[in-house]
Design an enzyme around this catalytic site. Sequence first.
Site: not given
Ligand code: BMP
Length: 221
Positions: A8, A60, A63, A170, A191
């Site tokens: 991201d 995501k 539309d 995480g 992250r």
């Molecule tokens: P992180 O591990 O940094 O929280 O990232 C999670 C990833 O999954 C991000 O790209 C977020 O947009 C995506 N995501 C999410 O966290 N929850 C959802 O329900 C759907 C997702 O696509």
Amino acid sequence: MTLIIALDQDSSKASSIVGMLCSVASGFKLGLPLLLEAGAKIACRLRMMCPEKLWIADLKLADIGSTMKLAVSQLVGCVDGVIAHSVVGVEGALGELKEYLEQHGVKLILVVAMSHPGAAEAYNRLLEHNVEVAGRLRVWGVVAPATMPDIVRRVKSFLPETVILSPGVGVQGAKPGDALCAGADYEIVGRSITASSDPLKAARDVLAEQRRRLGECRASR
Ligand code: BMP
């Protein structure tokens, strides 16, 4: 392998992460912040660095069919799958998108439930409807929250043959292996790996913990 890395951040960070993690990741999920910063063709450039893995564009989409098809047309040939929201319905929207993606050899992945607490307000209440849509469209995969393993279990029981990808491991609070033990095929991690000072070690730690937890939960079945 069971780990998909969420990219991201900006494109230079993303390419250094792909270089570091190509050998340990099952795939990479390209998020909107990266695609907006670098443009759709970043997907092709990153993919060339690690061509054997699964490449997913996380647009995501939500539309009408015609607009969703225009959006994904920019990524055809650069990714294996694209993510859309299930709630927009089939006729005039997801049905058209699915047909277009099939013609171009791209997998459709639908979000059926989300990982953040506010998803309980409306999105996740539509779970049964969302999985019915995913089943009707015979999509390749669905996104369901690692932070809510009961939902992953329900999705698995409704859609036993569909690939389940689970974010929320995480930073959002789920532990590696929580979603795999509940029936997911992949955990999506962003992250806690990409912002770590040593992303390769962080990814290896997640994989080791996933293996340990899977061993434990399979033994207790
Ligand atoms: P992180 O591990 O940094 O929280 O990232 C999670 C990833 O999954 C991000 O790209 C977020 O947009 C995506 N995501 C999410 O966290 N929850 C959802 O329900 C759907 C997702 O696509």
